[in-house]
Scaffold this motif. Structure first.
Motif, PDB file in Angstrom:
ATOM      1  N   LEU A 158       0.835  -1.258  -0.139  1.00  0.00           N
ATOM      2  CA  LEU A 158      -0.122   0.214  -0.039  1.00  0.00           C
ATOM      3  C   LEU A 158       0.975   1.270   0.119  1.00  0.00           C
ATOM      4  CD1 LEU A 158      -2.712  -0.972   2.374  1.00  0.00           C
ATOM      5  CD2 LEU A 158      -2.914  -0.646  -0.109  1.00  0.00           C
ATOM      6  N   THR A 159       2.041   1.253   0.714  1.00  0.00           N
ATOM      7  CA  THR A 159       2.788   2.501   0.699  1.00  0.00           C
ATOM      8  C   THR A 159       3.704   2.557  -0.390  1.00  0.00           C
ATOM      9  OG1 THR A 159       4.600   1.227   1.876  1.00  0.00           O
ATOM     10  CG2 THR A 159       2.927   2.492   3.027  1.00  0.00           C
ATOM     11  N   GLY A 160       3.694   1.544  -1.321  1.00  0.00           N
ATOM     12  CA  GLY A 160       4.669   1.437  -2.496  1.00  0.00           C
ATOM     13  C   GLY A 160       6.125   0.982  -1.961  1.00  0.00           C
ATOM     14  N   GLU A 161       6.301   0.778  -0.847  1.00  0.00           N
ATOM     15  CA  GLU A 161       7.673   0.298  -0.405  1.00  0.00           C
ATOM     16  C   GLU A 161       8.413  -0.857  -0.913  1.00  0.00           C
ATOM     17  OE1 GLU A 161      10.948   1.162   2.036  1.00  0.00           O
ATOM     18  OE2 GLU A 161       9.179   2.105   2.013  1.00  0.00           O
ATOM     19  N   ARG A 162       7.342  -1.768  -1.358  1.00  0.00           N
ATOM     20  CA  ARG A 162       8.091  -3.095  -1.970  1.00  0.00           C
ATOM     21  C   ARG A 162       6.893  -3.544  -3.016  1.00  0.00           C
ATOM     22  NH1 ARG A 162      12.337  -4.633   1.179  1.00  0.00           N
ATOM     23  NH2 ARG A 162      11.901  -4.111   3.233  1.00  0.00           N
ATOM     24  N   THR A 163       7.371  -4.206  -4.027  1.00  0.00           N
ATOM     25  CA  THR A 163       6.728  -4.528  -5.149  1.00  0.00           C
ATOM     26  C   THR A 163       5.976  -5.774  -4.988  1.00  0.00           C
ATOM     27  OG1 THR A 163       8.317  -5.768  -6.388  1.00  0.00           O
ATOM     28  CG2 THR A 163       8.085  -3.634  -6.970  1.00  0.00           C
ATOM     29  N   ARG A 164       4.915  -6.185  -5.498  1.00  0.00           N
ATOM     30  CA  ARG A 164       4.028  -7.370  -5.230  1.00  0.00           C
ATOM     31  C   ARG A 164       5.192  -8.599  -5.458  1.00  0.00           C
ATOM     32  NH1 ARG A 164       1.366 -11.595  -7.749  1.00  0.00           N
ATOM     33  NH2 ARG A 164      -0.677 -12.325  -6.654  1.00  0.00           N
ATOM     34  N   ASP A 165       5.944  -8.775  -6.697  1.00  0.00           N
ATOM     35  CA  ASP A 165       6.791  -9.751  -6.760  1.00  0.00           C
ATOM     36  C   ASP A 165       7.826  -9.839  -5.612  1.00  0.00           C
ATOM     37  OD1 ASP A 165       5.557 -10.627  -9.006  1.00  0.00           O
ATOM     38  OD2 ASP A 165       6.854  -9.519 -10.500  1.00  0.00           O
ATOM     39  N   GLU A 166       8.277  -8.720  -5.170  1.00  0.00           N
ATOM     40  CA  GLU A 166       9.430  -8.744  -4.152  1.00  0.00           C
ATOM     41  C   GLU A 166       8.827  -9.290  -2.894  1.00  0.00           C
ATOM     42  OE1 GLU A 166      12.595  -5.728  -2.009  1.00  0.00           O
ATOM     43  OE2 GLU A 166      10.955  -4.962  -3.075  1.00  0.00           O
ATOM     44  N   LEU A 167       7.660  -8.887  -2.627  1.00  0.00           N
ATOM     45  CA  LEU A 167       6.827  -9.458  -1.508  1.00  0.00           C
ATOM     46  C   LEU A 167       6.748 -11.214  -1.439  1.00  0.00           C
ATOM     47  CD1 LEU A 167       4.600  -6.184  -0.837  1.00  0.00           C
ATOM     48  CD2 LEU A 167       6.320  -7.223   0.580  1.00  0.00           C
ATOM     49  N   LEU A 168       6.140 -11.234  -2.791  1.00  0.00           N
ATOM     50  CA  LEU A 168       5.964 -12.811  -2.835  1.00  0.00           C
ATOM     51  C   LEU A 168       7.214 -13.438  -2.614  1.00  0.00           C
ATOM     52  CD1 LEU A 168       3.571 -12.791  -6.019  1.00  0.00           C
ATOM     53  CD2 LEU A 168       3.153 -13.610  -3.652  1.00  0.00           C
ATOM     54  N   GLY A 169       8.402 -13.019  -3.053  1.00  0.00           N
ATOM     55  CA  GLY A 169       9.724 -13.923  -2.937  1.00  0.00           C
ATOM     56  C   GLY A 169      10.194 -13.615  -1.360  1.00  0.00           C
ATOM     57  N   LEU A 170      10.061 -12.605  -0.903  1.00  0.00           N
ATOM     58  CA  LEU A 170      10.213 -12.643   0.756  1.00  0.00           C
ATOM     59  C   LEU A 170       9.650 -13.508   1.471  1.00  0.00           C
ATOM     60  CD1 LEU A 170      10.814  -8.726   1.188  1.00  0.00           C
ATOM     61  CD2 LEU A 170      12.459 -10.359   1.572  1.00  0.00           C
ATOM     62  N   GLY A 171       8.044 -13.506   1.216  1.00  0.00           N
ATOM     63  CA  GLY A 171       7.375 -14.504   1.865  1.00  0.00           C
ATOM     64  C   GLY A 171       7.741 -15.883   1.404  1.00  0.00           C
ATOM     65  N   ALA A 172       7.934 -16.339   0.345  1.00  0.00           N
ATOM     66  CA  ALA A 172       8.428 -17.672  -0.094  1.00  0.00           C
ATOM     67  C   ALA A 172       9.799 -17.852   0.787  1.00  0.00           C
ATOM     68  CB  ALA A 172       8.818 -17.810  -1.295  1.00  0.00           C
ATOM     69  N   ALA A 173      10.786 -17.260   0.971  1.00  0.00           N
ATOM     70  CA  ALA A 173      11.910 -17.210   1.578  1.00  0.00           C
ATOM     71  C   ALA A 173      11.921 -17.549   3.062  1.00  0.00           C
ATOM     72  CB  ALA A 173      12.841 -16.200   1.195  1.00  0.00           C
ATOM     73  N   ALA A 174      10.744 -16.861   3.592  1.00  0.00           N
ATOM     74  CA  ALA A 174      10.259 -16.988   5.095  1.00  0.00           C
ATOM     75  C   ALA A 174       9.490 -18.432   5.050  1.00  0.00           C
ATOM     76  CB  ALA A 174       9.710 -15.942   5.509  1.00  0.00           C
ATOM     77  N   GLY A 175       8.946 -18.787   4.042  1.00  0.00           N
ATOM     78  CA  GLY A 175       8.081 -20.211   4.242  1.00  0.00           C
ATOM     79  C   GLY A 175       6.673 -19.813   4.189  1.00  0.00           C
ATOM     80  N   TYR A 176       6.271 -18.879   3.458  1.00  0.00           N
ATOM     81  CA  TYR A 176       4.856 -18.307   3.399  1.00  0.00           C
ATOM     82  C   TYR A 176       4.478 -18.099   2.078  1.00  0.00           C
ATOM     83  CZ  TYR A 176       5.172 -17.766   8.338  1.00  0.00           C
ATOM     84  OH  TYR A 176       5.397 -17.968   9.985  1.00  0.00           O
ATOM     85  N   ASP A 177       3.220 -18.723   1.475  1.00  0.00           N
ATOM     86  CA  ASP A 177       2.772 -18.311   0.190  1.00  0.00           C
ATOM     87  C   ASP A 177       1.795 -17.113   0.481  1.00  0.00           C
ATOM     88  OD1 ASP A 177       1.523 -18.168  -2.042  1.00  0.00           O
ATOM     89  OD2 ASP A 177       0.568 -20.049  -1.917  1.00  0.00           O
ATOM     90  N   LEU A 178       2.451 -15.882  -0.118  1.00  0.00           N
ATOM     91  CA  LEU A 178       1.424 -14.781  -0.065  1.00  0.00           C
ATOM     92  C   LEU A 178       0.576 -14.764  -1.299  1.00  0.00           C
ATOM     93  CD1 LEU A 178       4.270 -12.255   1.513  1.00  0.00           C
ATOM     94  CD2 LEU A 178       2.220 -13.249   2.675  1.00  0.00           C
ATOM     95  N   GLU A 179       0.722 -15.390  -2.056  1.00  0.00           N
ATOM     96  CA  GLU A 179      -0.141 -15.229  -3.527  1.00  0.00           C
ATOM     97  C   GLU A 179      -1.552 -14.803  -3.137  1.00  0.00           C
ATOM     98  OE1 GLU A 179      -0.637 -14.838  -7.357  1.00  0.00           O
ATOM     99  OE2 GLU A 179       1.419 -15.646  -6.681  1.00  0.00           O
ATOM    100  N   PRO A 180      -2.142 -15.813  -2.159  1.00  0.00           N
ATOM    101  CA  PRO A 180      -3.559 -15.471  -1.993  1.00  0.00           C
ATOM    102  C   PRO A 180      -3.781 -13.931  -1.142  1.00  0.00           C
ATOM    103  CG  PRO A 180      -3.259 -17.523  -1.165  1.00  0.00           C
ATOM    104  CD  PRO A 180      -1.912 -16.875  -1.291  1.00  0.00           C
ATOM    105  N   TRP A 181      -2.766 -13.549  -0.683  1.00  0.00           N
ATOM    106  CA  TRP A 181      -2.964 -12.270   0.316  1.00  0.00           C
ATOM    107  C   TRP A 181      -2.685 -10.895  -0.509  1.00  0.00           C
ATOM    108  CZ3 TRP A 181      -4.794 -13.299   5.059  1.00  0.00           C
ATOM    109  CH2 TRP A 181      -4.605 -14.745   5.651  1.00  0.00           C
ATOM    110  N   LEU A 182      -1.842 -11.099  -1.566  1.00  0.00           N
ATOM    111  CA  LEU A 182      -1.754  -9.585  -2.113  1.00  0.00           C
ATOM    112  C   LEU A 182      -2.136  -9.682  -3.401  1.00  0.00           C
ATOM    113  CD1 LEU A 182       2.290  -9.877  -1.590  1.00  0.00           C
ATOM    114  CD2 LEU A 182       0.511  -8.424  -0.243  1.00  0.00           C
TER     115      LEU A 182
END
Length: 140
Positions: free
Chosen positions: A116-140
């Motif tokens: 929402l703040t534009g701090e990170r892109t959706r793709d970057e967030l999906l990658g960070l989530g995956a690296a931490a063991g979370y699938d953010l696809e349904p959330w973003l």
């Protein structure tokens, strides 16, 4: 990484933001020893029988010299909850540990705030989530 069988796993998202499944007061001491400065509780009270009360975590945080904020999330985080998470994280100096039952709502609330703040892109967030063991696809 598990330090022993009794400690909850803290998962790194970024250097400044980590998530965890439900923590206990003993975990707060471990968080303080690891340099965290803020605990964010995304778990509603009474969500599950036997879960530690937020106040017990808040007391442990105060005793360990950590800040504590509760932003209970049921289901999908709202824009307001994402904004509150963003504000809490940006207002602290040092790394933040956020938790809920599994860590999913915590990383989702943070990620939505970042998007929402534009701090990170959706793709970057999906990658960070995956690296931490979370699938953010349904959330973003």
């Amino acid at each position: 990484m598990r330090e022993d069988d009794h400690m909850t796993e803290f998962r790194k998202v970024t250097d400044g933001f980590w998530v965890s499944p439900q923590i206990r007061p003993d975990d707060v001491r471990a968080a303080a020893e690891r340099g965290f400065t803020l605990i964010v509780n995304h778990r509603p009270e009474g969500e599950e029988p036997g879960q530690p009360e937020g106040e017990s975590i808040a007391e442990a945080a105060r005793a360990a010299g950590l800040a504590y904020v509760a932003i209970p999330v049921r289901g999908r985080p709202t824009a307001e909850q994402a904004q509150a998470t963003t504000e809490a994280v940006s207002a602290t100096q040092g790394p933040v540990l956020a938790y809920c039952r599994s860590g999913t709502r915590s990383i989702a609330a943070w990620s939505l705030g970042q998007a929402l703040t534009g701090e990170r892109t959706r793709d970057e967030l999906l990658g960070l989530g995956a690296a931490a063991g979370y699938d953010l696809e349904p959330w973003l």
